[in-house]
Design an enzyme around this catalytic site. Structure first.
Site, PDB file in Angstrom:
ATOM      1  N   ASP A  80       5.827 -26.566  -0.492  1.00 28.86           N
ATOM      2  CA  ASP A  80       6.152 -27.083   0.838  1.00 28.86           C
ATOM      3  C   ASP A  80       5.866 -28.585   0.823  1.00 28.86           C
ATOM      4  OD1 ASP A  80       3.435 -27.331   0.928  1.00 28.86           O
ATOM      5  OD2 ASP A  80       3.124 -25.886   2.532  1.00 28.86           O
TER       6      ASP A  80
ATOM      7  N   CYS B 109       0.693   1.032  -7.190  1.00 29.78           N
ATOM      8  CA  CYS B 109       0.048  -0.136  -7.796  1.00 29.78           C
ATOM      9  C   CYS B 109      -1.172   0.297  -8.608  1.00 29.78           C
ATOM     10  CB  CYS B 109      -0.317  -1.179  -6.734  1.00 29.78           C
ATOM     11  SG  CYS B 109      -1.897  -0.924  -5.912  1.00 29.78           S
TER      12      CYS B 109
ATOM     13  N   CYS C 208      -4.178   1.610  -6.372  1.00 33.45           N
ATOM     14  CA  CYS C 208      -4.053   2.950  -5.788  1.00 33.45           C
ATOM     15  C   CYS C 208      -4.023   4.026  -6.867  1.00 33.45           C
ATOM     16  CB  CYS C 208      -2.807   3.016  -4.919  1.00 33.45           C
ATOM     17  SG  CYS C 208      -2.921   1.925  -3.486  1.00 33.45           S
TER      18      CYS C 208
ATOM     19  N   CYS D 266       1.592   4.531  -2.847  1.00 36.44           N
ATOM     20  CA  CYS D 266       1.700   3.252  -3.562  1.00 36.44           C
ATOM     21  C   CYS D 266       1.429   3.483  -5.043  1.00 36.44           C
ATOM     22  CB  CYS D 266       0.704   2.252  -2.985  1.00 36.44           C
ATOM     23  SG  CYS D 266       0.710   0.661  -3.841  1.00 36.44           S
TER      24      CYS D 266
ATOM     25  N   ASP E  10       7.713 -16.439   3.052  1.00 39.50           N
ATOM     26  CA  ASP E  10       6.380 -16.578   2.471  1.00 39.50           C
ATOM     27  C   ASP E  10       5.380 -16.373   3.583  1.00 39.50           C
ATOM     28  OD1 ASP E  10       6.902 -19.419   3.632  1.00 39.50           O
ATOM     29  OD2 ASP E  10       4.746 -19.340   3.258  1.00 39.50           O
TER      30      ASP E  10
ATOM     31  N   HIS F 247      -3.276  -4.921  -4.186  1.00 40.55           N
ATOM     32  CA  HIS F 247      -2.589  -3.876  -3.430  1.00 40.55           C
ATOM     33  C   HIS F 247      -1.705  -4.470  -2.333  1.00 40.55           C
ATOM     34  CE1 HIS F 247      -1.446  -0.508  -1.013  1.00 40.55           C
ATOM     35  NE2 HIS F 247      -1.869  -1.211   0.025  1.00 40.55           N
TER      36      HIS F 247
HETATM   37 ZN   LIG Z   1      -1.547   0.093  -3.912  1.00 42.13          ZN
END
Ligand SMILES: [Zn+2]
Length: 381
Positions: A91, A318, A321, A316, A278, A347
């Site tokens: 930015d 990820c 998790c 999830c 963003d 996460h």
């Molecule tokens: Zn997760």
């Protein structure tokens, strides 16, 4: 060309596309994690790569103050400095000057302000903000604008919009004259490394937004941002302003909505036709123990999770998790362990990136109707 954009699938107002930079292609609509000081707080770059982050945002204001643009430039630019080979957007520093610094004074020439770190005095002009961003070397850089405060009377919003337009013209002229002066100006054969986006302002006044969009487009940028939103206005008004602005931006150029929002909001705005967003929310919230899940928001510090052996979000995939329990995450957070910051951030970012992936998939399938239905298909395909 330093940047190309191809729209691939269209569904209603929404579209998917590819934004191609010298540092890789980006699938849009895209959520860009914020790496304020050249780092997404607590998360190493290799994990960002694993999460599928294709573009990061970094803040010129913060890097200018620390470690300094000359330092980063001397070290080969921001990509090399932070060992990140994928795309970066910076930015202009305008928003931080208006939101963080003390004693700022706006004139036609630019803004003088005092550093929030040590009180030292600095000056940003439309030209120096571009010079700083050329020095940092991000792929997409932003015009220096005045973020109009909310609420603002129409007269004040017009003055501010006119100033932003004059600054956009000055910034663009400076960019055209100086963009090849850095070693990485033509780092890829004859391909230019950087592209400058214009920013639409105009407060919450739809006529001003329309005029700002048209006049910014007349200046001819390779992409356009919508600034000055998410500054305290009601969400219905945010949507009205976005819709009014989008209808005056060219369909073949990327459209970037700055500084939004919750997972529900980024989904909604992507379906309205926004290509890039963003927000500090997923990373900042994570550091405060607020986690976004397919079953709603969780405050991991709550005692009810102390003996909860289930994963943070059962839907999830990820790495957090897949391995850790809510009880463990609560323990880490309550004990102020540094690992809590890392796991929570990973996460939340994963959740945001999955949300965008799901949105892109829906657009490709033509499933726009899911919007507002409250039904979240919990897994990416
Ligand atoms: Zn997760």
């Amino acid at each position: 060309m330093s940047l190309s954009f191809q729209v691939e699938a269209v569904c209603g107002e929404a579209r998917t596309g590819k934004l191609i930079t010298p540092h890789g292609a980006i699938e849009t609509p895209v959520f860009m994690p914020v790496g304020t000081l050249g780092t997404v707080k607590s998360v190493p770059q290799e994990i960002l790569e694993e999460l599928g982050v294709e573009i990061l945002l970094s803040n010129t204001y913060h890097l200018y103050l620390r470690p300094g643009v000359d330092q980063i430039r001397a070290l080969g630019g921001l990509h090399k400095f932070m060992a990140w080979e994928r795309a970066i957007l910076t930015d202009s520093g305008g928003f931080q000057v208006f939101s963080l610094s003390d004693l700022r004074k706006v004139s036609e020439e630019g803004v003088s302000f005092r550093s929030h770190l040590d009180g030292s005095t600095h000056f940003f002009s439309p030209e120096s903000a571009i010079a700083a961003q050329i020095g940092l070397g991000a792929n997409i850089i932003m015009a220096f604008d005045e973020c109009t405060e909310y609420p603002a009377e129409i007269r004040r919003a017009r003055e501010s919009m006119e100033l932003t337009l004059r600054w956009a013209e000055r910034g663009k002229r400076y960019f055209e004259e100086h963009k090849t002066e850095v070693p990485w100006g033509k780092a890829f054969g004859s391909q230019l490394h950087q592209s400058l986006f214009g920013i639409v302002q105009g407060g919450m006044h739809l006529d001003l937004r329309r005029e700002s969009a048209q006049r910014t487009v007349d200046l001819d940028f390779p992409g356009y941002a919508i600034g000055g939103l998410s500054v305290g206005e009601p969400r219905e008004l945010t949507c009205e302003v976005i819709a009014a602005t989008l209808s005056h931006l060219p369909a073949d150029k990327p459209r970037y909505l700055m500084g939004v929002g919750t997972p529900e909001e980024i989904e909604q705005y992507a379906f309205m036709g926004i290509d890039m967003m963003d927000c500090v929310l997923p990373t900042r919230a994570a550091r405060h123990g607020l986690l976004f899940t397919s079953e709603g928001k969780i405050s991991i510090k709550n005692a009810c999770y102390a003996a909860d052996e289930s994963p943070l979000d059962p839907h999830c995939q990820c790495r957090v998790c897949g391995r850790y329990s809510r009880a463990y995450l609560r323990h880490l957070y309550a004990s102020k362990e540094v690992l809590a910051m890392f796991l929570n951030t990973v996460h939340n970012l994963s959740y945001y990136l999955d949300t965008m992936q799901r949105v892109r998939h829906s657009i490709k399938l033509g499933e726009r109707a899911k919007l507002h239905s409250g039904v979240r298909s919990t897994r990416k395909p």
